[in-house]
Write a protein that holds these residues in place. Structure first.
Motif, PDB file in Angstrom:
ATOM      1  N   MET A  78       0.828  -1.196   0.000  1.00 51.96           N
ATOM      2  CA  MET A  78       0.000   0.000   0.000  1.00 51.96           C
ATOM      3  C   MET A  78       0.867   1.253   0.000  1.00 51.96           C
ATOM      4  N   ALA A  79       1.936   1.240   0.792  1.00 47.32           N
ATOM      5  CA  ALA A  79       2.851   2.382   0.827  1.00 47.32           C
ATOM      6  C   ALA A  79       3.538   2.569  -0.525  1.00 47.32           C
ATOM      7  N   GLY A  80       3.888   1.460  -1.170  1.00 46.89           N
ATOM      8  CA  GLY A  80       4.494   1.552  -2.499  1.00 46.89           C
ATOM      9  C   GLY A  80       3.549   2.185  -3.501  1.00 46.89           C
ATOM     10  N   THR A  81       2.268   1.862  -3.397  1.00 47.47           N
ATOM     11  CA  THR A  81       1.280   2.426  -4.314  1.00 47.47           C
ATOM     12  C   THR A  81       1.119   3.927  -4.082  1.00 47.47           C
ATOM     13  N   LEU A  82       1.083   4.346  -2.824  1.00 49.59           N
ATOM     14  CA  LEU A  82       1.022   5.773  -2.510  1.00 49.59           C
ATOM     15  C   LEU A  82       2.243   6.514  -3.040  1.00 49.59           C
ATOM     16  N   GLU A  83       3.412   5.900  -2.883  1.00 50.71           N
ATOM     17  CA  GLU A  83       4.653   6.543  -3.323  1.00 50.71           C
ATOM     18  C   GLU A  83       4.733   6.622  -4.842  1.00 50.71           C
ATOM     19  N   ALA A  84       4.301   5.573  -5.537  1.00 45.30           N
ATOM     20  CA  ALA A  84       4.299   5.612  -7.003  1.00 45.30           C
ATOM     21  C   ALA A  84       3.414   6.748  -7.505  1.00 45.30           C
ATOM     22  N   ALA A  85       2.274   6.965  -6.844  1.00 46.01           N
ATOM     23  CA  ALA A  85       1.393   8.064  -7.228  1.00 46.01           C
ATOM     24  C   ALA A  85       2.081   9.414  -7.040  1.00 46.01           C
ATOM     25  N   ARG A  86       2.808   9.558  -5.931  1.00 43.41           N
ATOM     26  CA  ARG A  86       3.508  10.827  -5.690  1.00 43.41           C
ATOM     27  C   ARG A  86       4.524  11.107  -6.799  1.00 43.41           C
ATOM     28  N   VAL A  87       5.280  10.091  -7.167  1.00 40.15           N
ATOM     29  CA  VAL A  87       6.353  10.269  -8.153  1.00 40.15           C
ATOM     30  C   VAL A  87       5.782  10.494  -9.552  1.00 40.15           C
ATOM     31  N   LEU A  88       4.838   9.665  -9.962  1.00 41.27           N
ATOM     32  CA  LEU A  88       4.335   9.728 -11.332  1.00 41.27           C
ATOM     33  C   LEU A  88       3.382  10.887 -11.556  1.00 41.27           C
ATOM     34  N   SER A  89       2.873  11.479 -10.486  1.00 42.22           N
ATOM     35  CA  SER A  89       1.996  12.645 -10.639  1.00 42.22           C
ATOM     36  C   SER A  89       2.743  13.849 -11.215  1.00 42.22           C
ATOM     37  N   ASN A  90       4.051  13.770 -11.276  1.00 37.68           N
ATOM     38  CA  ASN A  90       4.856  14.846 -11.862  1.00 37.68           C
ATOM     39  C   ASN A  90       4.951  14.748 -13.382  1.00 37.68           C
ATOM     40  N   TYR A  91       4.314  13.742 -13.965  1.00 33.55           N
ATOM     41  CA  TYR A  91       4.394  13.515 -15.407  1.00 33.55           C
ATOM     42  C   TYR A  91       2.988  13.414 -15.986  1.00 33.55           C
ATOM     43  N   GLN A  92       2.891  13.558 -17.295  1.00 30.81           N
ATOM     44  CA  GLN A  92       1.642  13.313 -17.999  1.00 30.81           C
ATOM     45  C   GLN A  92       1.797  12.086 -18.883  1.00 30.81           C
ATOM     46  N   PHE A  93       0.716  11.339 -19.029  1.00 24.07           N
ATOM     47  CA  PHE A  93       0.757  10.094 -19.791  1.00 24.07           C
ATOM     48  C   PHE A  93      -0.420  10.042 -20.756  1.00 24.07           C
ATOM     49  N   GLU A  94      -0.257   9.302 -21.834  1.00 28.35           N
ATOM     50  CA  GLU A  94      -1.326   9.164 -22.824  1.00 28.35           C
ATOM     51  C   GLU A  94      -2.452   8.287 -22.294  1.00 28.35           C
ATOM     52  N   SER A  95      -2.108   7.214 -21.570  1.00 29.18           N
ATOM     53  CA  SER A  95      -3.119   6.350 -20.968  1.00 29.18           C
ATOM     54  C   SER A  95      -3.253   6.666 -19.489  1.00 29.18           C
ATOM     55  N   SER A  96      -4.360   6.287 -18.918  1.00 30.40           N
ATOM     56  CA  SER A  96      -4.612   6.563 -17.500  1.00 30.40           C
ATOM     57  C   SER A  96      -3.875   5.563 -16.615  1.00 30.40           C
ATOM     58  N   ILE A  97      -3.418   6.052 -15.466  1.00 30.98           N
ATOM     59  CA  ILE A  97      -2.831   5.199 -14.433  1.00 30.98           C
ATOM     60  C   ILE A  97      -3.779   5.224 -13.235  1.00 30.98           C
ATOM     61  N   MET A  98      -4.064   4.050 -12.710  1.00 33.68           N
ATOM     62  CA  MET A  98      -4.937   3.936 -11.549  1.00 33.68           C
ATOM     63  C   MET A  98      -4.135   3.374 -10.382  1.00 33.68           C
ATOM     64  N   TYR A  99      -4.180   4.066  -9.256  1.00 31.79           N
ATOM     65  CA  TYR A  99      -3.530   3.627  -8.020  1.00 31.79           C
ATOM     66  C   TYR A  99      -4.639   3.214  -7.058  1.00 31.79           C
ATOM     67  N   VAL A 100      -4.540   2.014  -6.502  1.00 33.75           N
ATOM     68  CA  VAL A 100      -5.671   1.491  -5.749  1.00 33.75           C
ATOM     69  C   VAL A 100      -5.231   0.848  -4.439  1.00 33.75           C
ATOM     70  N   GLY A 101      -5.970   1.164  -3.371  1.00 34.94           N
ATOM     71  CA  GLY A 101      -5.892   0.410  -2.139  1.00 34.94           C
ATOM     72  C   GLY A 101      -7.105  -0.496  -2.078  1.00 34.94           C
ATOM     73  N   LEU A 102      -6.866  -1.810  -2.115  1.00 35.29           N
ATOM     74  CA  LEU A 102      -7.951  -2.790  -2.142  1.00 35.29           C
ATOM     75  C   LEU A 102      -8.191  -3.361  -0.750  1.00 35.29           C
ATOM     76  N   SER A 103      -9.447  -3.500  -0.386  1.00 40.58           N
ATOM     77  CA  SER A 103      -9.821  -4.070   0.912  1.00 40.58           C
ATOM     78  C   SER A 103     -10.322  -5.503   0.736  1.00 40.58           C
ATOM     79  N   GLY A 104     -10.485  -6.195   1.856  1.00 39.83           N
ATOM     80  CA  GLY A 104     -11.112  -7.503   1.824  1.00 39.83           C
ATOM     81  C   GLY A 104     -10.277  -8.619   1.244  1.00 39.83           C
TER      82      GLY A 104
END
Length: 444
Positions: free
Chosen positions: A155-181
């Motif tokens: 989960m921490a890795g997913t949060l960190e990837a979002a922080r880093v990649l939010s500095n760039y623009q991409f042609e396709s969408s990136i989804m960062y997810v915390g999954l429960s259950g």
């Protein structure tokens, strides 16, 4: 002079497409912070328990507090990039009768952040981590269950990837997810995968991160370089016609999830050669499951990225000392530099796929009883060209390739179709490639 200038521009353009590396990916690797990951894992572990059925009202304990904090972190990242993330909850009501580990009706709530693509906004590559944790008894939702490695690390890795990649623009969408259950029966993944089908989302694939912080294995091996990529061979949704075709034309290990695994393997070896990505030809660990599986179940590509050397005394355990062994998934067992590396593995693959054009939808192969392999494929909008890949039928990786330019058919002279497996990838102007597509039609 003008003619020479035009030739020079054409040469430079082709050279760029042939370029093997994009320096932005090295910048992404260097931007991932072990300290931020450590801070996030610590906060998540300090919620006491994140069991799916734990407290949802408290501000300091339980899964409710954890998911609100995760959402707030995605929102902070979005605020720092002028609202580049769309952050929301996606939830499903799971009834008591739906599983032995669901002791009462419960809302299973996922936290989603979408970084919308500039060209293909409905096309998603996903990185996920699990929010929930558990102790020895999967139905015990009150005891302390810090879940530092399983799975605060993912989960921490997913949060960190979002922080880093939010500095760039991409042609396709990136989804960062915390999954429960996850620990109760993969319910969060099931909910989101079904939601994606209902909404008509085009899912390129999901990279599920479940335990990315342990380097000391119960097998006695200590390694901060090895990691595993689990992938199923072919989708469970294949038709009987497709199954029969595999018998004659091959493809037993060439489903969409396996191609995503090969993509991660190749990108990692190119940009992070110090790491040892181990492709495991199995849906998941022996007899066990992860949150990529619900996506596989409905026909999406999905893989699991995780540590290579697990320590079973530190997962799904009551915190205790027994026979001199300290049991429990506590903070001190997480190696944050290693979690940083696996977060970087995810980030560069998310970026590379999101910068690449879509893959061809149709790839046809021919050349039966001929001295050459023939391939045809559907044109991809935005592709600068295409690569033909081939390998020995016993090789796990695509070992040979040829860039063939912006065409939709090609003949590989002197390469007999019987002796190799083939695939096609679309290539963008900056050299980023789609996952390889294995032939799905035959022509004569």
């Amino acid at each position: 002079m003008k003619k020479n200038y035009v030739l020079l521009i054409a040469f430079l353009s082709v050279s760029f497409v042939f370029s093997q590396t994009d320096t932005r990916l090295y910048d992404i690797i260097n931007s991932v912070s072990a300290e931020r990951i450590k801070n996030d894992v610590t906060i998540l572990a300090n919620f006491g328990t994140r069991h799916t059925l734990s407290d949802t009202v408290s501000q300091t304990r339980g899964i409710g507090a954890a998911r609100r904090w995760i959402k707030s972190e995605f929102e902070k990242t979005s605020a720092s990039c002028n609202g580049c993330l769309e952050v929301f909850y996606q939830k499903n009501l799971v009834k008591k009768e739906e599983g032995q580990r669901i002791v009462r009706d419960v809302w299973v709530v996922n936290v989603v952040a979408v970084q919308r693509g500039t060209k293909y906004p409905n096309r998603y590559i996903i990185m996920s981590g699990d929010i929930d944790s558990r102790v020895s008894d999967p139905n015990n939702y009150t005891s302390d269950s810090p879940g530092a490695n399983d799975n605060a690390s993912g989960m921490a890795g997913t949060l960190e990837a979002a922080r880093v990649l939010s500095n760039y623009q991409f042609e396709s969408s990136i989804m960062y997810v915390g999954l429960s259950g996850e620990e109760q029966g993969l319910f969060g993944g099931k909910g989101l995968a079904n939601h994606a089908k209902e909404k008509g989302w085009e899912i390129i694939g999901i990279m599920n991160n479940d335990m990315i912080g342990n380097i000391t294995g119960v097998d006695g091996v200590v390694s901060n370089r090895d990691f595993r990529i689990f992938s199923e061979p072919v989708p469970p949704t294949e038709t009987e016609k497709q199954r029969r075709a595999r018998r004659f034309y091959g493809g037993e290990v060439d489903g969409i999830s396996r191609q995503l695994a090969r993509y991660v393997h190749k990108t990692t070896q190119t940009y992070m050669p110090e790491m040892n990505p181990m492709m495991v030809y199995r849906l998941d660990r022996f007899g066990r499951g992860g949150h990529h599986r619900p996506f596989n179940d409905v026909g999406f590509a999905g893989i699991r990225i995780m540590e290579a050397h697990e320590n079973y005394t530190q997962q799904h355990q009551d915190i205790r000392v027994e026979n001199g062994i300290a049991y429990g998934d506590v903070l001190e067992h997480v190696n944050f530099d290693y979690a940083k590396k696996l977060t970087a593995v995810n980030a560069i693959n998310l970026a590379s796929i999101a910068w690449a054009p879509p893959a061809p939808t149709t790839v046809e192969i021919g050349g039966i009883v001929e001295p050459s392999a023939k391939l045809k494929w559907s044109k991809v909008d935005g592709a600068a060209g295409y690569k033909i890949y081939w390998r020995d039928t016993t090789s796990p990786t695509w070992d040979n390739h040829k860039f063939v330019g912006n065409v939709t058919e090609f003949v590989l002279d002197g390469i007999v179709v019987d002796n190799f497996f083939f695939g096609i990838a679309a290539v963008g102007a900056d050299g980023h490639e789609s996952p390889v597509v294995f032939p799905n039609k035959v022509f004569r």
